[in-house]
Design an enzyme around this catalytic site. Structure first.
Site, PDB file in Angstrom:
ATOM      1  N   GLU A   1      -9.810  15.694 -22.108  1.00  0.00           N
ATOM      2  CA  GLU A   1     -10.726  14.589 -22.398  1.00  0.00           C
ATOM      3  C   GLU A   1     -11.159  14.540 -23.854  1.00  0.00           C
ATOM      4  OE1 GLU A   1     -11.025  16.731 -19.897  1.00  0.00           O
ATOM      5  OE2 GLU A   1     -11.361  15.669 -18.013  1.00  0.00           O
TER       6      GLU A   1
ATOM      7  N   PHE B   1     -21.213  19.940  -6.929  1.00  0.00           N
ATOM      8  CA  PHE B   1     -19.928  20.260  -7.541  1.00  0.00           C
ATOM      9  C   PHE B   1     -19.648  19.288  -8.696  1.00  0.00           C
ATOM     10  CE2 PHE B   1     -15.246  19.567  -7.684  1.00  0.00           C
ATOM     11  CZ  PHE B   1     -14.917  20.806  -8.222  1.00  0.00           C
ATOM     12  N   GLN B   2     -19.295  19.811  -9.818  1.00  0.00           N
ATOM     13  CA  GLN B   2     -19.012  19.043 -11.047  1.00  0.00           C
ATOM     14  C   GLN B   2     -20.186  18.163 -11.459  1.00  0.00           C
ATOM     15  OE1 GLN B   2     -15.067  17.208 -10.639  1.00  0.00           O
ATOM     16  NE2 GLN B   2     -14.143  19.030 -11.542  1.00  0.00           N
TER      17      GLN B   2
ATOM     18  N   LYS C   1     -21.029   8.139  -8.376  1.00  0.00           N
ATOM     19  CA  LYS C   1     -19.935   7.698  -7.505  1.00  0.00           C
ATOM     20  C   LYS C   1     -20.403   6.668  -6.480  1.00  0.00           C
ATOM     21  CE  LYS C   1     -15.989   9.722  -5.107  1.00  0.00           C
ATOM     22  NZ  LYS C   1     -15.356  10.978  -4.643  1.00  0.00           N
TER      23      LYS C   1
ATOM     24  N   MET D   1      -9.341  26.999 -45.309  1.00  0.00           N
ATOM     25  CA  MET D   1     -10.576  26.787 -46.041  1.00  0.00           C
ATOM     26  C   MET D   1     -11.505  27.985 -45.893  1.00  0.00           C
ATOM     27  SD  MET D   1     -12.017  24.778 -48.149  1.00  0.00           S
ATOM     28  CE  MET D   1     -11.673  23.011 -48.107  1.00  0.00           C
TER      29      MET D   1
END
Lengths: 598, 175
Positions: free
Chosen positions: A49, A111-112, A161, A500
């Protein structure tokens, strides 16, 4: 028309004019992915993502349209946190949509589940948790409005949802008043009195500099900027976020200021008696030590964000407004003051003095200032040791890329030495051809941002100039690029180090190299590229550089990765040490003996 | 000059009062508090209450203007999409009030002494137990400071102040 919340969400995006979005599905966002099958919107399935977020940024930066990314709840959402932070720092318009657990489960550690609106509160311009399906069209319209107006920035919409699954009656908010944003009123028109005061200072300035930042690009102000520069004859510096806003080949252009800016741009600001800050924000990488920055300069600060005014430096004249609009009003005021465009003076070549405008009666002639600037340019040009004993110099790779590609090629960089060399040695002639992570300094930005840029401008050649450290962070998005037939090109300046950091350890930590070595061969970048469906090319000597670039340029049906094995010990110069004054700029050791009368 | 007045004068020098009208929506307080925290602005006190219009709430924030210039605090606050309007009140242009509740340990002799003391301040005794008293005082923050200092001579079990609310002082001729 009855729709589910999910259908309403996709229809809202379509109504908003979205043509492409970047995302990856999961449990809580499942309902929203179903109507995507029937939508006109192209969805690009990423491998992580974070890639979706950076692709949306790259898309937004080259098109000027908001980028759209989608992810599921929990880890899907937290993986977009870095792109949100990046877009917030660089004022990139982004609309990120995340799934959320059902409203009844919010707060239960389901969950999640993750409180993503809480997490992203400080790195979005605004965010919304939608609790009713009927709020979806209004929220989407408000989100795009907030992301794209005023100072642009990222926004996030979190959709539980059950809200996606619920039924609603379709509508679309037709006016701004329907958006329910009673506290959102960006100011775009600058105060006429302040503009008049600014122009008065500009007409009297003897050592002026136009200090141009990303706001000049965000406001689509490049044409107005050229007009303003030519009308006044003022020299122009373009910050890292403004590269391309003003052509590097223009005689009035001094190039990039800042920590790794060129000597003339940095020093011109230090010696200026007037800085006209146009959509720039006095970032610490530009100012160096603030109390030693441009000590003799009066400041005119133009910014659309009132909070940027006096945040770092208190200006003599503050103008809150859209950068392009304000520049156009300044031009009107210059007209009124009789300062007309002086074509002949601007057209003089780089060696001659460009003093457009200063011929108007009673105005200061700035020949002395331009003489000083030209002297600095002659004494302290960008420099590297071209003699390389068979090693490939990274700067030479950038120069060869520049010379073998069209002028309007889009260049994308990550963060580090490669980014600075790309910014220094490319010649930017057009706006929206430079995509990089400026404020946040996000390693791994280049590959996904290049994919997004190519999706936005498929007509243009897109080269990512990346470091080996950066490349390893997000290279998996080349799988996305191969699968979706997005033929970007990636030049890895492979110096086998976190370059760097290595440079700072060499210069400021007594060459004690701590955890910066990466190895040139692990991973094998050519094999890795091939495994991801790309063409992989390795370059180990200077003679191979140009042929490899030509070979890469000839491939247009898949991504190409070129592994340039570059000199590991090359450093970026000039450099203003962190926390130091810009007067203490360190030039390349070969130039250390040069002296210029000041 | 007493310690308490010295402190309050010093504070009022550093203080500024912002009354902030915000949308009455979930999470707005977190947005304001988060902004102060991440920008390094200090809050002396914060009071929140609904207004007569149910769509909005009003925050009264006393900010430490030594931690950041007031103008910067206001401009950053104003960028929050849910912030509708901000007005600033210099301490001498504001009517400020605050509420204090204090529970003090007492015996029979001290009980009447404290009741008398609170009476002088026009405070109230709001709860009485066998060996404790809870007193209340509403007034200017300076007055509360004074009573708090005097109660400090006894045994304070618990003390809670509300944080101040403020409105602009009215002009002599104005409404």
């Amino acid at each position: 028309m009855r729709l589910t919340g999910a259908q309403a969400l996709i229809k809202s995006l379509e109504t908003q004019g979205v043509e492409v979005m970047f995302g990856l599905p999961g449990g809580a966002i499942l309902p929203v992915y179903d109507p995507i099958l029937d939508s006109s919107i192209r969805h690009i399935l990423v491998r992580h993502e974070q890639g979706a977020g950076h692709m949306a940024e790259g898309y937004a930066m080259v098109t000027g349209r908001p980028g759209v990314a989608m992810a599921t709840s929990g880890p899907g959402a937290t993986n977009v946190v870095t792109p949100l932070s990046n877009a917030y720092m660089d004022s990139t318009p982004l609309v990120v949509i995340t799934g959320q657990v059902s409203t009844s489960a919010i707060g239960s550690d389901a969950f999640q589940e993750c409180d993503i609106t809480g997490v992203t509160m400080g790195i979005t311009k605004h965010n919304w948790l939608v609790k009713r399906a009927e709020d979806i069209p209004r929220t989407v319209a408000a989100a795009f409005h907030v992301a794209t107006t005023g100072r642009p920035g990222p926004v996030l919409i979190d959709v539980p949802k059950d809200v996606s699954n619920a039924q609603m009656e379709w509508y679309w908010p037709e006016t701004e008043a329907d958006l329910d944003l009673p506290g959102y009123h960006p100011r775009t028109e600058g105060d006429p009195a302040a503009i008049a005061a600014a122009v008065e200072l500009m007409l009297r300035a003897e050592r002026p500099v136009l200090y141009v930042g990303g706001g000049a690009l965000k406001s689509r102000g490049a044409a107005a900027l050229i007009e303003l520069a030519e009308r006044t004859g003022f020299p122009v510096v373009t910050t890292l976020m403004a590269r391309g806003a003003f052509p590097d080949s223009h005689p009035l252009c001094l190039g990039m200021p800042g920590m790794h800016g060129n000597y003339t741009a940095v020093t011109a600001m230090q010696r200026a008696d007037l800085l006209v800050a146009l959509g720039s924000r006095f970032d610490d990488r530009v100012t160096g030590r603030v109390d030693a920055f441009a000590p003799g300069a009066k400041v005119i600060h133009v910014d659309i964000d009132p909070a940027e005014i006096a945040k770092v430096r208190v200006p003599e004249v503050a103008i809150v407004g859209d950068c392009r609009v304000v520049m156009e009003r300044m031009l009107d005021a210059l007209d009124a003051a009789g300062l007309v465009h002086d074509e002949a003076a601007v057209r003089t070549d780089r060696g001659a003095t460009a003093v457009a405008g200063s011929r108007a009666a009673g105005r200061p002639a700035r020949e002395g200032w331009w003489g000083q600037l030209r002297a600095w340019q002659r004494e302290y040009p960008l420099h590297y040791e071209a003699e390389s004993e068979g090693t490939v110099k990274p700067q030479m790779v950038v120069e060869t890329l520049r010379d073998l590609n069209p002028e309007d090629t889009i260049v994308v960089a990550g963060v580090g030495q490669h980014q600075m060399w790309a910014s220094q040695y490319w010649r930017f002639e057009h706006p929206y051809t430079w995509v990089n992570s400026g404020g946040a300094g996000t390693m791994g930005f280049a590959v996904p941002a290049a994919v997004g840029a190519k999706v936005g401008r498929p007509d243009k050649t897109v080269w990512a100039i990346d470091g080996d450290g950066c490349f390893q962070m997000t290279a998996q998005e080349l799988v996305t690029a191969s699968a979706e037939r997005i033929p970007i090109k990636v030049a890895i300046l492979n110096n086998a180090y976190l370059g760097m950091v290595r440079q700072w350890q060499e210069m400021f930590y007594a060459e004690r190299y701590s955890e910066v070595y990466l190895s040139p061969d692990l991973p094998d970048y050519v094999k890795w590229a091939e495994a991801m469906g790309c063409v992989g090319i390795r370059v180990e000597s200077p003679e191979e550089v140009a042929p490899a670039i030509e070979k890469a340029n000839a491939i247009d049906d898949r991504p190409v990765v070129v592994d340039f094995r570059t000199d590991a010990f090359e450093k970026v110069f000039p450099m203003v040490p962190a926390g130091g004054s810009n007067d203490d700029i360190v030039v390349h050791p070969n130039q250390a003996g040069a002296r210029v009368a000041q | 000059m007493t310690a308490a007045t010295a402190r309050s004068e010093g504070e009022s020098f550093r203080h500024h009062i912002l009354t902030v009208l915000v949308e009455n929506k979930a999470g707005v307080l977190a947005r304001v508090a988060g902004l102060f925290s991440r920008r390094g602005f200090n809050i002396f006190s914060l009071a929140v209450a609904p207004t007569d219009d149910e769509r909005f709430s009003r925050l009264t924030i006393v900010v430490d203007v030594e931690s950041a210039p007031l103008e910067q605090v206001i401009q950053q606050l104003d960028k929050l999409v849910n912030v509708v309007s901000i007005s600033q009140l210099a301490p001498d242009a504001a009517v400020e009030r605050e509420l204090m509740l204090a529970t003090v340990a007492v015996d029979a002799r001290l009980r009447s002494e404290i009741i008398e003391l609170v009476g002088v301040f026009r405070g109230e005794v709001v709860n009485v137990g066998p060996d404790r008293l809870t007193v209340m005082l509403a007034g200017s923050p300076d007055t509360l400071d004074d009573l708090e200092r005097l109660l400090g001579g006894y045994t304070i079990v618990e003390l809670q102040r509300s944080g101040r609310v403020a409105l602009p002082k009215l002009g002599r001729s104005g409404g």
